[in-house]
Write a protein that holds these residues in place. Sequence first.
Motif, mmCIF file in Angstrom:
data_model
loop_
_atom_site.group_PDB
_atom_site.id
_atom_site.type_symbol
_atom_site.label_atom_id
_atom_site.label_comp_id
_atom_site.label_asym_id
_atom_site.label_seq_id
_atom_site.Cartn_x
_atom_site.Cartn_y
_atom_site.Cartn_z
ATOM 1 N N ASN A 150 -46.372 25.103 -31.198
ATOM 2 C CA ASN A 150 -46.926 26.461 -31.176
ATOM 3 C C ASN A 150 -48.447 26.459 -31.046
ATOM 4 O OD1 ASN A 150 -45.025 28.865 -31.456
ATOM 5 N ND2 ASN A 150 -44.123 27.414 -32.888
ATOM 6 N N THR B 147 -38.942 34.232 -33.225
ATOM 7 C CA THR B 147 -40.139 35.087 -33.228
ATOM 8 C C THR B 147 -40.065 36.116 -34.346
ATOM 9 O OG1 THR B 147 -40.295 34.810 -30.830
ATOM 10 C CG2 THR B 147 -41.536 36.638 -31.788
ATOM 11 N N ASN B 150 -40.681 34.561 -37.701
ATOM 12 C CA ASN B 150 -42.097 34.249 -37.918
ATOM 13 C C ASN B 150 -42.911 35.506 -38.266
ATOM 14 O OD1 ASN B 150 -43.051 31.359 -37.566
ATOM 15 N ND2 ASN B 150 -41.639 31.534 -35.845
ATOM 16 N N PRO B 284 -43.348 35.773 -27.402
ATOM 17 C CA PRO B 284 -42.342 34.929 -28.059
ATOM 18 C C PRO B 284 -42.963 33.644 -28.620
ATOM 19 C CG PRO B 284 -41.756 35.400 -25.761
ATOM 20 C CD PRO B 284 -43.164 35.840 -25.947
ATOM 21 N N SER B 285 -42.347 33.123 -29.663
ATOM 22 C CA SER B 285 -42.738 31.813 -30.201
ATOM 23 C C SER B 285 -42.391 30.720 -29.197
ATOM 24 C CB SER B 285 -41.992 31.553 -31.508
ATOM 25 O OG SER B 285 -40.615 31.363 -31.237
ATOM 26 N N ASP B 288 -38.670 30.086 -28.907
ATOM 27 C CA ASP B 288 -37.953 31.092 -28.118
ATOM 28 C C ASP B 288 -38.256 30.976 -26.631
ATOM 29 O OD1 ASP B 288 -36.550 32.144 -30.215
ATOM 30 O OD2 ASP B 288 -38.031 33.673 -30.681
#
Lengths: 347, 347, 347, 347
Positions: A150, B147, B150, B284-285, B288
């Motif tokens: 990330n 997502t 998070n 999105p993360s 994802d």
Amino acid sequence: MRIGVLTGGGDCPGLNAVIRAVVRKGVGVYGHEFVGFRDGWKGPLENITMPLGIADVRGILPRGGTILGSSRTNPFKVEDSASGASGIDRIRENLAANSVDALIAIGGEDTLGVATRLHELGVHVIGVPKTIDNDLNATDFTFGFDTAVNIAMEAIDRLHTTAESHHRALIVEVMGRHAGWIALHAGMAGGANVILIPEQPFSLDRVCAYVESRFESHYAPILVVAEGATPDGGEAAVLEKGLDAFGHVRLGGIGEWLAAQIEQRTGKEARTTVLGHIQRGGTPSAFDRVLATRFGLNAVDAAHDGDWGKMVALRGTDIVRVPLAEATTELKIVDPNRYAEAEVFFG
Amino acid sequence: MRIGVLTGGGDCPGLNAVIRAVVRKGVGVYGHEFVGFRDGWKGPLENITMPLGIADVRGILPRGGTILGSSRTNPFKVEDSASGASGIDRIRENLAANSVDALIAIGGEDTLGVATRLHELGVHVIGVPKTIDNDLNATDFTFGFDTAVNIAMEAIDRLHTTAESHHRALIVEVMGRHAGWIALHAGMAGGANVILIPEQPFSLDRVCAYVESRFESHYAPILVVAEGATPDGGEAAVLEKGLDAFGHVRLGGIGEWLAAQIEQRTGKEARTTVLGHIQRGGTPSAFDRVLATRFGLNAVDAAHDGDWGKMVALRGTDIVRVPLAEATTELKIVDPNRYAEAEVFFG
Amino acid sequence: MRIGVLTGGGDCPGLNAVIRAVVRKGVGVYGHEFVGFRDGWKGPLENITMPLGIADVRGILPRGGTILGSSRTNPFKVEDSASGASGIDRIRENLAANSVDALIAIGGEDTLGVATRLHELGVHVIGVPKTIDNDLNATDFTFGFDTAVNIAMEAIDRLHTTAESHHRALIVEVMGRHAGWIALHAGMAGGANVILIPEQPFSLDRVCAYVESRFESHYAPILVVAEGATPDGGEAAVLEKGLDAFGHVRLGGIGEWLAAQIEQRTGKEARTTVLGHIQRGGTPSAFDRVLATRFGLNAVDAAHDGDWGKMVALRGTDIVRVPLAEATTELKIVDPNRYAEAEVFFG
Amino acid sequence: MRIGVLTGGGDCPGLNAVIRAVVRKGVGVYGHEFVGFRDGWKGPLENITMPLGIADVRGILPRGGTILGSSRTNPFKVEDSASGASGIDRIRENLAANSVDALIAIGGEDTLGVATRLHELGVHVIGVPKTIDNDLNATDFTFGFDTAVNIAMEAIDRLHTTAESHHRALIVEVMGRHAGWIALHAGMAGGANVILIPEQPFSLDRVCAYVESRFESHYAPILVVAEGATPDGGEAAVLEKGLDAFGHVRLGGIGEWLAAQIEQRTGKEARTTVLGHIQRGGTPSAFDRVLATRFGLNAVDAAHDGDWGKMVALRGTDIVRVPLAEATTELKIVDPNRYAEAEVFFG
């Protein structure tokens, strides 16, 4: 039962989440006691301990780093003591001195290698795998990896907006000395134009061709390169000698070397961002916190069950236990099929 | 081949990543053509299309939402046209009118239910599963879920710092009407003191006991509640009537209801944060984006292979194909063992 | 009125927010028309335009980069055309050809220098200042700076967690060739142990003393260094020759040079993170979006008022207008008092 | 000198940064000693203290909350003790008992009101202003505000992506009981379609007109509403009675009330996100960390200088000192001109 806990090797977001889960369930559900050994194997080697109760793990879940400290101390590589005791001997003595019945060791290949050896010598050991590079064959994922990906992806996202206005090749150097998982996932998630990983020696000609074709579409190319990526053929030989593009001793990493090569060959400017240790730090992602917490819960279950010599691992959505020895047998490298998926987006 | 693409149902970070992967591989590797149908099944029903080439998917990878638009239009529930054509009839006509050989439908239970029916009628269909609630049995994970977790976790993280200074119970209401996965993962990742999910009707007495015991430790309790969570016993009956704690018609959700109950029973203040649609939005993360991209790649592979009536799914780290019908058979609810893991940290 | 808009120089989060505000108020409130000139001064020089209406600025507020493109093209430095027209001549011709009554130029010292010259020649010009380094004397802050500082601060935050476990000096190289504002603010916000800025040539001895004293407290030192920082005395001479610590031609920046010096002098490992272009990219912070929006609103007000030759600026919480010439007179460097504030936390 | 420090009132990101700066400079540069009073005025009232040295402030810069704890205890409103001592008497006694020469009070209107009274009684007091709402006239900005605005802006950003696919009005309720600064800045930064603040009673008709015109452009409207915003005219009377849209006792805040009204009047669905305490929590932004650090440095300078009865404040880019009494004289509300800037973007 009185259980020692230690964390070894490089930093990895999620270490504190493992420690917290071990202690919360171990004390709260099973009524065990815990003692923390500081700085990896240095702790049991030199008998450096810290208390490890419910109060000590309060508030640590979201924090990077490890409250136990870490080190790369390897008890196999330390000298014998004055009295002739080997590193392993002294660890066993100190475990006994602390009335420790079992040890939960959280770490990578090196840390778990020592744990495996201790298990073979009859010490009650449970392992929790930790590698930010995600290069451990026995488990689908390790914690810390998702956080690192990330962080790298966000950096690539930011470069995209400048890539649209500028006329420079932009290179991001990410972690991955032997396995390119971070580069692969971050590059795929960030929409990189080229991804270079250690498993696939790259052709400078092909990289420069991508760079030039990208410029033709009026967007600056973004290249993600794992620190362990290497060029193929003759270029590799030059790089191995530690020389830069001008034949001088090289200070920078592969990212900077690549920038110099691209500038020389394409005549376009190239700039490198080296993420370095920021990939290892900061608060863990939700994925890593859940995984680390579940690893911790299962590790203390294993200790409670007396299921010694095991390591916890993720398979699909399940936490399972595998022999500790599996942790150190084989590196999980990027499969050519996975790399081929990413190549669809090159150029 | 000429392939139609549509997205149906609620928003979910990662939809654009799927569309981009489908088009990039479909055009770039296989040489297929694509047409976008707008607003879910409304597109093929009313013949609303948009171009879908390489240029149209540029830059969409990090964006939330869907460039194709979405809707909850269900062709089974629309009236027949003046000429007596049913919704399904009209979809088949419009697919033919656009010379579409195959359709890639990205959506949840409803969207894929229609896709399944079309497949049974001989239309060439491939499905891509989409549910932010992660409640689909056929796949380990769906994109968008990570997502959302998070986002909810970050909200809980923020509440923790205020929880240390304040003297109020803090409630976070998250998505999850039938399955509590978001509440479970966000609550575990955020270190919630109580997690309430639809699968486990909760005892108000027990919740209030946790709240009070937490206050005794000088920290304010943080409760994560899925929107579909319900109290057990008599309280449930009251709640079902849509009444609030005072017997009035209830405007707010379960989070607010719970706050009123806790205030009434414990005499402590309680405050609710309702995350609402922010869980569905934004970029999105990495997890994802990678999952959505791999789903898209595999879906277009399936179309290229003529492997009709299949849906792509994640199993471990592999993308596999399963019969479309599996998408709609069984809801994946939170397993009691997974909830028990989280309960270790309650109170 | 028909108003041209252009953006020049390096990327800066907030450029799109300015453009949007100009167009939204200019069209919606005043009824003016707008035309976009692409790629900085290259646009009016080569007559490259794009439409710039309400629809064109939709959704751009949160996006980094600039929809108008940018360049460092300087019309004073281009060759005369075949017909003998200078760069400035051609700009005036193309403004006339597009029936443009006024020009809003968004950019830094170079861009506004050209704007000032055009104003002196009678062209109706309004300036909006843009420098990510915040080094413009006429305004309290410029947009983009706050975003860059936050990005650098987050990187430092992440390093702190690894600094607690590791035994290496960690260096972050940030932007700032002539002014150290980003280093100063990010270092102060991130709790750096040393901050090095161009305004204050540093003593390597003193830096190494800080590094060693920090290691004694069992925390690894974190150093923030502006790209334009330089050592004092003899070391500066070596650095100026472009040589690295070993006397070879230097590829990397000051961060890497510093790492090599620290390793040589203290015997401790040192690692450098080079943030590079990620400081310029991505979505702007709230501060930068509000400032950029208010700059845009006031700039179009100034055009509507016919208040030519002015630049908008922030003074306290007010947006004011100052003569364009002020933009280019004096660099705002870090005041010694501000640096002294930060020095309290060194070591 | 021995200096007491306390933090009072609601949470605010940056409190720890102030404390750290006070102690780092006070101990490290001036050689003063510090003692922490816990939980606002409750600390000196009940003599609850904690050590406050260099080691105690390590690592707190990035953390939300306050290591000193806080409360809303008001010594003017406590009962006299058994011996007849008023709250203020007891505070003076306890300051003396701890050999405290001076007090640095960090807090809002209430906290600084007590500080002002103590100053009038001859106690050596310095104030540091704290209000997340930024509604203090004596200073350009207060720390915590920028963080809250960024959190609210990120929520709005996320809603925008879902707003493009959905067909619902989306409402975000933010803090601001008496002043609408958070709503104004977050709404302007996030590109809200309507911003409602306490300073400007709103017309429901006008709000619904904006909502409907926005839907006509095929985008869902996003409304930002401060918790203290109120409708004008007859609607206000209904709202004041605490009734919801159906005449029932209202549980939710203005956001939910507004959603019900919009649904009733426009026939469109409306959804509310209530950010609540998450605006007060989490790590401070760079702006807030720098401002809080500079406030702390200047406050301890003021104590060292014996400049009693002063409060630190930001004017432009300078930290200045103003009489403590100014902190409580006048609320800084949103100027109509600032609201007019935002109105350009409504609808």
